[in-house]
Design a protein around this motif. Structure first.
Motif, PDB file in Angstrom:
ATOM      1  N   ALA A  63      15.020   6.630   3.426  1.00 61.15           N
ATOM      2  CA  ALA A  63      14.645   6.379   2.026  1.00 61.15           C
ATOM      3  C   ALA A  63      13.348   5.583   1.969  1.00 61.15           C
ATOM      4  N   ILE A  64      13.232   4.556   2.813  1.00 58.48           N
ATOM      5  CA  ILE A  64      12.010   3.754   2.860  1.00 58.48           C
ATOM      6  C   ILE A  64      10.834   4.613   3.309  1.00 58.48           C
ATOM      7  N   GLU A  65      11.068   5.471   4.280  1.00 59.47           N
ATOM      8  CA  GLU A  65      10.018   6.378   4.763  1.00 59.47           C
ATOM      9  C   GLU A  65       9.536   7.301   3.641  1.00 59.47           C
ATOM     10  N   GLU A  66      10.472   7.803   2.839  1.00 61.69           N
ATOM     11  CA  GLU A  66      10.126   8.681   1.722  1.00 61.69           C
ATOM     12  C   GLU A  66       9.259   7.949   0.698  1.00 61.69           C
ATOM     13  N   LEU A  67       9.622   6.708   0.387  1.00 62.84           N
ATOM     14  CA  LEU A  67       8.855   5.930  -0.584  1.00 62.84           C
ATOM     15  C   LEU A  67       7.509   5.472  -0.009  1.00 62.84           C
ATOM     16  N   THR A  68       7.454   5.314   1.299  1.00 65.33           N
ATOM     17  CA  THR A  68       6.190   4.972   1.953  1.00 65.33           C
ATOM     18  C   THR A  68       5.232   6.156   1.876  1.00 65.33           C
ATOM     19  N   LYS A  70       5.203   8.368  -0.413  1.00 64.07           N
ATOM     20  CA  LYS A  70       4.779   8.476  -1.821  1.00 64.07           C
ATOM     21  C   LYS A  70       3.766   7.406  -2.189  1.00 64.07           C
ATOM     22  N   GLY A  71       3.612   6.406  -1.318  1.00 61.21           N
ATOM     23  CA  GLY A  71       2.661   5.334  -1.581  1.00 61.21           C
ATOM     24  C   GLY A  71       3.231   4.181  -2.382  1.00 61.21           C
ATOM     25  N   LEU A  72       4.559   4.164  -2.570  1.00 59.33           N
ATOM     26  CA  LEU A  72       5.187   3.101  -3.346  1.00 59.33           C
ATOM     27  C   LEU A  72       5.483   1.868  -2.492  1.00 59.33           C
ATOM     28  N   LEU A  73       5.765   2.081  -1.211  1.00 59.44           N
ATOM     29  CA  LEU A  73       6.074   0.992  -0.291  1.00 59.44           C
ATOM     30  C   LEU A  73       5.117   1.015   0.891  1.00 59.44           C
ATOM     31  N   LYS A  74       5.037  -0.131   1.558  1.00 57.40           N
ATOM     32  CA  LYS A  74       4.239  -0.244   2.773  1.00 57.40           C
ATOM     33  C   LYS A  74       5.053  -1.045   3.777  1.00 57.40           C
ATOM     34  N   SER A  75       5.301  -0.460   4.954  1.00 56.88           N
ATOM     35  CA  SER A  75       6.066  -1.150   5.990  1.00 56.88           C
ATOM     36  C   SER A  75       5.106  -1.755   7.005  1.00 56.88           C
ATOM     37  N   ILE A  76       5.360  -3.005   7.351  1.00 55.46           N
ATOM     38  CA  ILE A  76       4.576  -3.687   8.374  1.00 55.46           C
ATOM     39  C   ILE A  76       5.551  -4.109   9.464  1.00 55.46           C
ATOM     40  N   SER A  77       5.357  -3.575  10.648  1.00 58.39           N
ATOM     41  CA  SER A  77       6.259  -3.839  11.757  1.00 58.39           C
ATOM     42  C   SER A  77       6.383  -5.336  12.025  1.00 58.39           C
ATOM     43  N   GLY A  78       7.602  -5.814  12.101  1.00 57.06           N
ATOM     44  CA  GLY A  78       7.866  -7.217  12.378  1.00 57.06           C
ATOM     45  C   GLY A  78       7.790  -8.124  11.160  1.00 57.06           C
ATOM     46  N   ARG A  79       7.308  -7.627  10.042  1.00 52.62           N
ATOM     47  CA  ARG A  79       7.175  -8.450   8.833  1.00 52.62           C
ATOM     48  C   ARG A  79       8.091  -7.990   7.720  1.00 52.62           C
ATOM     49  N   THR A  81       9.109  -4.696   4.631  1.00 48.85           N
ATOM     50  CA  THR A  81       8.634  -3.627   3.758  1.00 48.85           C
ATOM     51  C   THR A  81       8.236  -4.259   2.431  1.00 48.85           C
ATOM     52  N   PHE A  82       7.047  -3.896   1.972  1.00 52.13           N
ATOM     53  CA  PHE A  82       6.476  -4.493   0.777  1.00 52.13           C
ATOM     54  C   PHE A  82       6.159  -3.420  -0.254  1.00 52.13           C
ATOM     55  N   ILE A  83       6.109  -3.829  -1.505  1.00 54.37           N
ATOM     56  CA  ILE A  83       5.669  -2.924  -2.564  1.00 54.37           C
ATOM     57  C   ILE A  83       4.166  -2.745  -2.376  1.00 54.37           C
ATOM     58  N   ALA A  84       3.731  -1.510  -2.341  1.00 54.23           N
ATOM     59  CA  ALA A  84       2.334  -1.191  -2.052  1.00 54.23           C
ATOM     60  C   ALA A  84       1.447  -1.371  -3.274  1.00 54.23           C
ATOM     61  N   GLN A  85       0.156  -1.562  -3.011  1.00 54.29           N
ATOM     62  CA  GLN A  85      -0.838  -1.580  -4.085  1.00 54.29           C
ATOM     63  C   GLN A  85      -0.887  -0.182  -4.676  1.00 54.29           C
ATOM     64  N   PRO A  86      -0.943  -0.061  -5.990  1.00 51.48           N
ATOM     65  CA  PRO A  86      -1.075   1.278  -6.571  1.00 51.48           C
ATOM     66  C   PRO A  86      -2.401   1.897  -6.133  1.00 51.48           C
ATOM     67  N   THR A  87      -2.345   3.164  -5.798  1.00 52.38           N
ATOM     68  CA  THR A  87      -3.563   3.843  -5.374  1.00 52.38           C
ATOM     69  C   THR A  87      -4.288   4.381  -6.596  1.00 52.38           C
ATOM     70  N   LYS A  88      -5.586   4.360  -6.514  1.00 55.22           N
ATOM     71  CA  LYS A  88      -6.392   4.895  -7.604  1.00 55.22           C
ATOM     72  C   LYS A  88      -6.638   6.365  -7.329  1.00 55.22           C
ATOM     73  N   GLU A  89      -6.364   7.159  -8.331  1.00 51.25           N
ATOM     74  CA  GLU A  89      -6.577   8.589  -8.201  1.00 51.25           C
ATOM     75  C   GLU A  89      -7.918   8.942  -8.808  1.00 51.25           C
ATOM     76  N   ALA A  90      -8.721   9.623  -8.024  1.00 50.43           N
ATOM     77  CA  ALA A  90     -10.035  10.044  -8.504  1.00 50.43           C
ATOM     78  C   ALA A  90     -10.009  11.543  -8.745  1.00 50.43           C
ATOM     79  N   ALA A  91     -10.597  11.936  -9.834  1.00 58.07           N
ATOM     80  CA  ALA A  91     -10.677  13.365 -10.143  1.00 58.07           C
ATOM     81  C   ALA A  91     -11.718  13.991  -9.218  1.00 58.07           C
ATOM     82  N   ILE A  92     -11.310  15.028  -8.557  1.00 59.51           N
ATOM     83  CA  ILE A  92     -12.219  15.734  -7.656  1.00 59.51           C
ATOM     84  C   ILE A  92     -12.860  16.858  -8.448  1.00 59.51           C
ATOM     85  N   PRO A  93     -14.187  16.855  -8.506  1.00 60.53           N
ATOM     86  CA  PRO A  93     -14.841  17.907  -9.276  1.00 60.53           C
ATOM     87  C   PRO A  93     -14.607  19.274  -8.638  1.00 60.53           C
TER      88      PRO A  93
END
Length: 108
Positions: A63-68, A70-79, A81-93
């Motif tokens: 489940a964590i892998e699935e959310l990672t 999707k960009g919702l979570l970020k796992s750091i080994s030994g530390r 799982t954290f809520i990830a920074q929202p990614t900015k979506e850029a429109a590709i011309p």
């Protein structure tokens, strides 16, 4: 996202034809969005999630892998799982060939 022991836990429905890890991923995503989880906020440990939702550690990891992915979570080994920074979506011309561009502009 700390676990609130006072709040009754909604268990995963094992009778549904939906995989347990997917149900857990959807539930975690919903909790993060409803509670307004902040980027960088620590998610509960795998063991805590395993006990809270009464599923295997493999299910929690998937489940964590699935959310990672999707960009919702970020796992750091030994530390953790954290809520990830929202990614900015850029429109590709849309790239068009020269002739397609002329046709689009009704130029012959």
């Amino acid at each position: 996202m700390a676990i609130n022991q006072d709040q009754p836990c909604v268990l995963i429905d094992r009778n549904l034809p939906i995989p347990l890890y997917h149900q857990l991923a959807k539930r975690l995503e919903m909790e993060i969005r409803l509670r307004g989880g902040k980027p960088g906020e620590l998610l509960a440990t795998e063991k805590e999630l395993q006990e809270q939702y009464q599923v295997s550690r493999a299910t929690v990891r998937r489940a964590i892998e699935e959310l990672t992915k999707k960009g919702l979570l970020k796992s750091i080994s030994g530390r953790g799982t954290f809520i990830a920074q929202p990614t900015k979506e850029a429109a590709i011309p849309c790239l068009l060939s020269f002739s397609e561009e002329l046709r689009r502009q009704n130029i012959q």
